[in-house]
Design an enzyme around this catalytic site. Sequence first.
Site, short mmCIF file in Angstrom:
data_model
loop_
_atom_site.label_atom_id
_atom_site.label_comp_id
_atom_site.label_asym_id
_atom_site.label_seq_id
_atom_site.Cartn_x
_atom_site.Cartn_y
_atom_site.Cartn_z
N GLY A 228 0.31 -18.00 -1.06
CA GLY A 228 1.36 -17.53 -0.15
C GLY A 228 0.84 -16.39 0.67
O GLY A 228 -0.37 -16.22 0.83
N ASP A 347 13.72 -13.94 2.53
CA ASP A 347 12.62 -14.84 2.91
C ASP A 347 12.89 -16.24 2.33
O ASP A 347 12.01 -16.86 1.73
CB ASP A 347 11.29 -14.29 2.41
CG ASP A 347 10.09 -14.93 3.12
OD1 ASP A 347 10.31 -15.62 4.15
OD2 ASP A 347 8.94 -14.77 2.65
P1 ADP Z 1 3.81 -15.45 -1.89
O1 ADP Z 1 4.62 -14.27 -2.24
O2 ADP Z 1 2.38 -15.12 -1.69
O3 ADP Z 1 4.40 -16.24 -0.77
P2 ADP Z 1 4.91 -17.34 -3.72
O4 ADP Z 1 5.56 -16.73 -4.89
O5 ADP Z 1 5.80 -17.77 -2.63
O6 ADP Z 1 3.78 -16.39 -3.17
O7 ADP Z 1 4.04 -18.55 -4.21
C1 ADP Z 1 3.18 -19.24 -3.34
C2 ADP Z 1 3.13 -20.70 -3.70
O8 ADP Z 1 2.66 -20.85 -5.02
C3 ADP Z 1 4.50 -21.37 -3.70
O9 ADP Z 1 4.82 -21.86 -2.44
C4 ADP Z 1 4.29 -22.49 -4.69
O10 ADP Z 1 3.67 -23.58 -4.07
C5 ADP Z 1 3.32 -21.90 -5.69
N1 ADP Z 1 4.04 -21.35 -6.85
C6 ADP Z 1 4.55 -20.16 -6.94
N2 ADP Z 1 5.12 -19.95 -8.13
C7 ADP Z 1 4.96 -21.07 -8.83
C8 ADP Z 1 5.36 -21.49 -10.12
N3 ADP Z 1 6.04 -20.69 -10.93
N4 ADP Z 1 5.06 -22.74 -10.52
C9 ADP Z 1 4.40 -23.54 -9.70
N5 ADP Z 1 4.00 -23.22 -8.46
C10 ADP Z 1 4.28 -21.99 -8.01
MG MG Z 2 6.12 -17.07 -0.66
#
Ligand code: ADP
Ligand code: MG
Length: 521
Positions: A228, A347
């Site tokens: 992300g 967000d």
């Molecule tokens: P950021 O804050 O960098 O945007 P996110 O928390 O949105 O990070 O996570 C980025 C990506 O990682 C998500 O879009 C998803 O695809 C994957 N992801 C995040 N958390 C999980 C989880 N608990 N299980 C599986 N995939 C996850």
């Molecule tokens: Mg994110």
Amino acid sequence: MAEENFDPVRGGRKWLLGIGVLLKQFSVGQSVVCYCDGHCPNDEENGTCVGQPGSQCFSAVKEVVNEETGMREIQQTYGCLPPHESGFMQCKGQKVPHQTGRAILCCDDADLCNKYLIPKIVYRSTTPRPDAGYDETIPYIALIISITVCLMALFGVLTFFYLKFKKREDSRKMCLVPGGRGYETYLTSSGTLQDLIDQSSGSGSGLPLLVQRTIAKQIQMERPVGKGRYGEVWLARWRGERVAVKVFFTTEEASWFRETEIYQTVLMRHENILGFIAADIKGTGSWTQMLLITEYHERGSLHEHLRTHVLEPSSLLSLASTAASGLAHLHMEIFGTRGKPAIAHRDIKSKNILVKRNGQCAIADFGLAVRFVSEDNKIDIAPNTRVGTRRYMAPEVLDESLNTVMFDSFKMADMYSLGLVFWEMCRRCWTGDKLTEADEYQLPFFDCVPSDPSFEDMHEVVCIKKIRPQLSSRWDSEEVLRTLSKIMQECWHPNPAVRLTALRVKKTLHKLEVDNSIKIV
Ligand code: ADP
Ligand code: MG
């Protein structure tokens, strides 16, 4: 008084004088000749004076300050006291408190009887004598006593707190030492993460920090599963159980801190909010690693899920109603001593929503969230207006008209973004023929802005041209799609105040779920 001034040398003489007094009882009316010095009547300067009958001879001493030397010295005077002045006040003047610094003794038992009388000045406590050692020690004794009492009180207070602290520490150790009945037992035995979380649910704000750190230390990273804006997400294992570990970029410490803080908010845990397990920060001077450990969802983000799957109306309904339910819980303020603040996500997008194995949504990524407690009427961090993902930004965020003082404005902006997510979902729901009747996956505004749109791009489309994603006519044939298309339009209304609330959407969709299940039965 004669007794006080008893002089052993003159004792014998006084005894004789005593006999004189007796004799005098028989000679009342006789005058007495007194020795005089410094107090002689003008006509009798020869060192004697003659007192009238009933008079007394006196010897007096007085403490005076020598004007030349400035030293204290004793001045002694002798003379006659007329009968009216030889009463108690004159002859025993040193007994009266205000007479301190002087003394007088009287006699009438023999002529010149006063010549050898030496009165002594008695100093009283009202005017302490400079050399009176005993009197001077009194303040010191009082000071020592007060210090002792204070020290004893302080000692008592310290002992009390120490015992209290020790008692708490002991009971804490009881929980932590292996073999005790606390979390450590779980950490060292075969307890699952769910057991741990269930155990700590009493606090409502996550596992104890010690347990979090221990879990973080025991994690084995497996492979990256997502990326992300703020970090990389890894699949990892804790004692064989799968967990997701978000490793924050070193520059994103604030984001780690914020997300951790939000996850540890009291009563945050909800089936449609990503389950928080632990957070840890380790570092050596220049290098820091910030981790956030959550439940792992193998289906990944809603974005990924929609890209690769076509939905049945019932799955669409489940995804939409659980996403609304998660957001409603987030937005809701729970009152009470251990209540929950209202939280706005800021967000909301399909990449920040995960799909659970049971087909429900879990809202994730709280790096930009803001909390609000109505009692304090304060948002917990200074909210900067233009944050979030530009593509999903509400018109009032894009044109910066969002009223940051009013917390509901943030919730309304979330609802706009949720409307766009519903649109993404609906496109992937089939109607009629499963293979042909679903639209390909697209991001909102895919047809009117470039892949990484600028503020200006989005502003132009959303605020000026007032464009919203297109609704498909095929949605009219399916009740879930019809309902959702009405909801999304009410969510992305240009006027934030008329948008639906998450709770309203949740209730509408839940009713539809109940109605549909009745129909199926
Ligand atoms: P950021 O804050 O960098 O945007 P996110 O928390 O949105 O990070 O996570 C980025 C990506 O990682 C998500 O879009 C998803 O695809 C994957 N992801 C995040 N958390 C999980 C989880 N608990 N299980 C599986 N995939 C996850
Ligand atoms: Mg994110």
